[in-house]
Design an enzyme around this catalytic site. Structure first.
Site, PDB file in Angstrom:
ATOM      1  N   THR A 133      19.041  -4.001 -70.509  1.00  0.00           N
ATOM      2  CA  THR A 133      18.660  -2.605 -70.347  1.00  0.00           C
ATOM      3  C   THR A 133      17.551  -2.514 -69.330  1.00  0.00           C
ATOM      4  OG1 THR A 133      16.862  -2.564 -71.954  1.00  0.00           O
ATOM      5  CG2 THR A 133      19.083  -2.294 -72.816  1.00  0.00           C
ATOM      6  N   GLY A 134      17.215  -1.274 -68.942  1.00  0.00           N
ATOM      7  CA  GLY A 134      16.129  -1.075 -67.996  1.00  0.00           C
ATOM      8  C   GLY A 134      14.893  -0.537 -68.661  1.00  0.00           C
ATOM      9  N   CYS A 135      14.722  -0.783 -69.951  1.00  0.00           N
ATOM     10  CA  CYS A 135      13.636  -0.143 -70.690  1.00  0.00           C
ATOM     11  C   CYS A 135      12.388  -0.995 -70.772  1.00  0.00           C
ATOM     12  CB  CYS A 135      14.104   0.179 -72.110  1.00  0.00           C
ATOM     13  SG  CYS A 135      14.431  -1.301 -73.076  1.00  0.00           S
ATOM     14  N   GLY A 136      12.448  -2.225 -70.294  1.00  0.00           N
ATOM     15  CA  GLY A 136      11.311  -3.114 -70.435  1.00  0.00           C
ATOM     16  C   GLY A 136      11.526  -4.156 -71.506  1.00  0.00           C
TER      17      GLY A 136
END
Length: 275
Positions: A110-113
């Protein structure tokens, strides 16, 4: 080869000022898909500012637990295309094999961290214990945060970019990295410190954003004993900071701030309750 896009761009616009609309222009931050590829496999794609990409690659791998030192990342190749930017690295020292095993059970990046976690339980990471005895004066911390805007060259142009900085209270040195994403800015800072052999345990991480749990986790992986930010933390960020021994300072506005965990590292505090 397609050229790397600049971090900022001036665009035309219509500006309304004092009830008058006229043609104008504004410098805005660039936002580009950046893919992290390890051993030929894409791990995650982040929307990021295309600056300090080497720092970004090393710092991302470090804060995500893929490496412990920049040598384990090997050389980073930056490939620019019309679709975006790819940061390619082959992990060393057994890390590539461990990464392959990790990907076999990966639910999906994901790109959420919180990239490459295997389950919801994995989102609550086991953090190192920060028993660092570093302490800083309250007025010195305030002065360090006041210096941060001057170190934000891209934000001075756009007023739309986050920064993560490292302040060494002993030398006064301030190292800053910027990005449209606060997680990306901290990853870039982690990479910069690692590549420059600067120990994060010697100073304070400064953030221009709120403090989410991901930022506490990344700062803990860096070994930073203190994190300070201009906005408020989340409840989970406070619990994680308390558990791992990190001092969390937030809501830094002018000469005011609030210490949520392990206040002993901040000297000259006023103990009286303030509503």
């Amino acid at each position: 080869m397609t050229e790397r896009p600049p971090p900022t761009l001036r665009v035309e616009c219509l500006a309304r000022r004092h009830d008058v609309t006229a043609r104008s222009s504004r410098v805005i931050p660039e936002e580009t898909p950046v893919a992290f590829t390890f051993g030929g496999s894409t791990h995650a794609v982040m929307m990021a500012t295309p600056a300090d990409l080497e720092d970004f690659a090393i710092g991302f791998a470090l804060t995500e637990g893929l490496i412990d030192s920049p040598e384990q990342a090997g050389d980073v190749e930056i490939v620019v295309s019309d679709a975006g930017i790819e940061l390619r690295a082959w992990l060393k020292g057994g890390r590539q094999e461990a990464y392959v095993e990790r990907r076999r059970s990966m639910a999906g990046p994901t790109g959420c961290g919180l990239c490459g976690i295997e389950s919801l339980e994995a989102a609550t990471r086991i953090l190192p214990t920060l028993d660092n005895a570093l302490s800083v004066r309250a007025d010195a911390l305030i002065e360090a945060m006041e210096r941060l805007p001057a170190a934000q060259k891209y934000n001075q142009e756009t007023r739309a970019i986050h920064a993560a900085a490292f302040w060494n209270p002993g030398s006064g040195a301030l190292i800053a990295r910027e990005d449209v994403g606060r997680h990306n800015a901290l990853d870039k800072l982690a990479g910069a410190l690692t590549r420059q052999a600067v120990a994060a345990g010697q100073g304070v991480v400064l953030m221009t954003s709120r403090v989410s749990v991901e930022l506490v986790q990344k700062a803990a992986r860096m070994g930073a004993p203190i994190i300070a930010a201009v906005s408020a933390p989340t409840a989970l960020a406070v619990r994680n900071a308390q558990h791992c021994g990190m001092t969390l300072v937030a809501v830094m506005r002018g000469r005011d701030f609030e210490v949520f965990t392990h206040p002993g590292r901040i000297l000259e505090q006023v103990s009286a309750h303030v509503a």
